[in-house]
Design a protein around this motif. Structure first.
Motif, PDB file in Angstrom:
ATOM      1  N   GLY A  33      23.406   9.080 -32.768  1.00 17.91           N
ATOM      2  CA  GLY A  33      24.578   9.806 -32.339  1.00 17.91           C
ATOM      3  C   GLY A  33      25.983   8.870 -31.177  1.00 17.91           C
ATOM      4  N   VAL A  34      25.140   8.181 -30.095  1.00 14.76           N
ATOM      5  CA  VAL A  34      25.557   6.795 -29.186  1.00 14.76           C
ATOM      6  C   VAL A  34      25.944   5.721 -29.912  1.00 14.76           C
ATOM      7  CG1 VAL A  34      25.225   6.045 -27.292  1.00 14.76           C
ATOM      8  CG2 VAL A  34      24.527   8.639 -27.591  1.00 14.76           C
ATOM      9  N   ALA A  37      29.050   5.668 -31.905  1.00 15.65           N
ATOM     10  CA  ALA A  37      30.185   5.325 -31.010  1.00 15.65           C
ATOM     11  C   ALA A  37      30.572   4.502 -30.319  1.00 15.65           C
ATOM     12  CB  ALA A  37      30.030   6.872 -30.310  1.00 15.65           C
ATOM     13  N   ILE A  38      30.043   3.597 -30.448  1.00  9.22           N
ATOM     14  CA  ILE A  38      29.997   2.308 -29.259  1.00  9.22           C
ATOM     15  C   ILE A  38      29.377   0.409 -30.332  1.00  9.22           C
ATOM     16  CG2 ILE A  38      29.275   3.532 -27.203  1.00  9.22           C
ATOM     17  CD1 ILE A  38      26.644   1.989 -27.160  1.00  9.22           C
ATOM     18  N   LYS A  95      31.506   7.438 -40.822  1.00 14.86           N
ATOM     19  CA  LYS A  95      30.940   7.628 -39.713  1.00 14.86           C
ATOM     20  C   LYS A  95      31.233   9.800 -39.766  1.00 14.86           C
ATOM     21  CE  LYS A  95      30.988   4.366 -35.900  1.00 14.86           C
ATOM     22  NZ  LYS A  95      31.555   3.529 -34.791  1.00 14.86           N
ATOM     23  N   LEU A  99      28.005  12.280 -39.868  1.00 20.61           N
ATOM     24  CA  LEU A  99      27.385  13.535 -38.664  1.00 20.61           C
ATOM     25  C   LEU A  99      27.329  14.938 -39.556  1.00 20.61           C
ATOM     26  CD1 LEU A  99      30.092  11.761 -36.334  1.00 20.61           C
ATOM     27  CD2 LEU A  99      27.597  12.516 -36.034  1.00 20.61           C
ATOM     28  N   TYR A 236      26.631  18.553 -34.026  1.00 15.63           N
ATOM     29  CA  TYR A 236      26.800  17.184 -34.961  1.00 15.63           C
ATOM     30  C   TYR A 236      27.328  17.777 -36.299  1.00 15.63           C
ATOM     31  CZ  TYR A 236      24.179  13.880 -33.162  1.00 15.63           C
ATOM     32  OH  TYR A 236      23.173  12.575 -31.954  1.00 15.63           O
ATOM     33  N   TYR A 239      31.344  18.144 -34.282  1.00 17.05           N
ATOM     34  CA  TYR A 239      31.365  16.363 -33.435  1.00 17.05           C
ATOM     35  C   TYR A 239      32.081  15.783 -35.134  1.00 17.05           C
ATOM     36  CZ  TYR A 239      31.979  11.532 -31.866  1.00 17.05           C
ATOM     37  OH  TYR A 239      32.329  10.160 -31.403  1.00 17.05           O
ATOM     38  N   LEU A 243      36.271  14.609 -36.164  1.00 20.51           N
ATOM     39  CA  LEU A 243      36.383  13.269 -36.622  1.00 20.51           C
ATOM     40  C   LEU A 243      36.852  13.440 -37.728  1.00 20.51           C
ATOM     41  CD1 LEU A 243      33.155  10.966 -35.895  1.00 20.51           C
ATOM     42  CD2 LEU A 243      35.692  11.256 -34.718  1.00 20.51           C
TER      43      LEU A 243
END
Length: 253
Positions: A33-34, A37-38, A95, A99, A236, A239, A243
């Motif tokens: 998940g992290v 995100a990046i 994404k 999720l 998730y 989230y 999104l």
């Protein structure tokens, strides 16, 4: 990546490997998940695959006497079937979709009729769950709580659950590395320094969890593992929904 970001990711990998070393689950789910995100999705998948291969490989080695080899072998056959099918389509999801899939699968497994409840000693279930979990991994980066729910359905003690699942995960993440590192059209590469840091952090976190797992009872293990699955899966779902709604709002404007 900057040295500060590599150090922060290293600390996160130690923490998530510790969590996975303790329960055989959840750490990889949090880490992906992290990373999603990046990083771009293919790069996140490749880094996650290397991290999880190190973490699960070391965990399988530490608990090698407790591995149930028959269900592990059947599960891997299912993984091979899924890779063959996905190599034809080369699908890479958005994404939000990834999720949402991560969040919904454990609840789907729990809603199954009693006659087909998860049983890792069943040959047909092992191949079926291996195929489904591998397909899910190629879409989301992890097989998520679905794989955890499957192995918790057996009459295994905590060491057998952790060891057998870790063995299956090594094969699964290696398959994911092949897929995102070479098969798909937008195949990703990875900084060797970051890869080395990921391997070291994963092995450290896994080693730190061993004594605590030894001290736990099987009942405590199952109770907390199920709570972790529910909590992370619910996050998730929320989230991914946020999104998706944010994306739909942007398109509407």
């Amino acid at each position: 990546m900057s040295p500060l970001l590599i150090a922060a990711l290293g600390a996160l990998m130690v923490a998530t490997a510790f969590l996975s070393g303790l329960f055989g689950m959840a750490g990889g789910l949090i880490l992906i998940g992290v990373l999603l995100a990046i990083l771009p999705l293919p790069s996140a998948m490749v880094l996650h695959a290397i991290t999880q291969m190190a973490s699960n490989g070391w965990r399988a080695l530490l608990w090698r006497k407790h591995i149930r080899w028959r269900p592990a072998a059947v599960y891997m056959i299912g993984c091979a079937i899924a890779l063959g099918l996905w190599s034809i389509t080369r699908y890479v999801p958005d994404k939000p979709v990834a999720l949402l899939l991560l969040g919904v699968t454990p609840f789907m497994a729990r809603l199954m009729p009693a006659s087909i409840k998860p049983n890792p000693d069943s040959v047909w279930q092992g191949a079926f769950y291996g195929s489904v979990c591998m397909g899910l991994m190629l879409m989301t980066g992890v097989s998520g709580p679905l794989m955890d729910t499957f192995f918790l359905g057996g009459n295994y003690d905590r060491r057998e659950t952790v060891a057998t699942k870790a063995t299956c995960q090594v094969a699964s993440h290696f398959t994911k590395l092949i897929y995102f590192g070479g098969i798909i059209d937008q195949a990703a590469s990875l900084d060797p320094v970051l890869a080395a840091a990921a391997v070291a952090a994963s092995m450290l976190g896994t080693s730190l969890a061993r004594r605590i797992l030894e001290a736990m009872s099987d009942q405590q293990f199952r109770t907390w593992a199920n709570r972790l699955i529910t909590t992370v899966a619910s996050y998730y779902l929320l989230y991914g929904s946020w999104l998706m709604l944010a994306g739909d709002t942007a398109v509407a404007k």
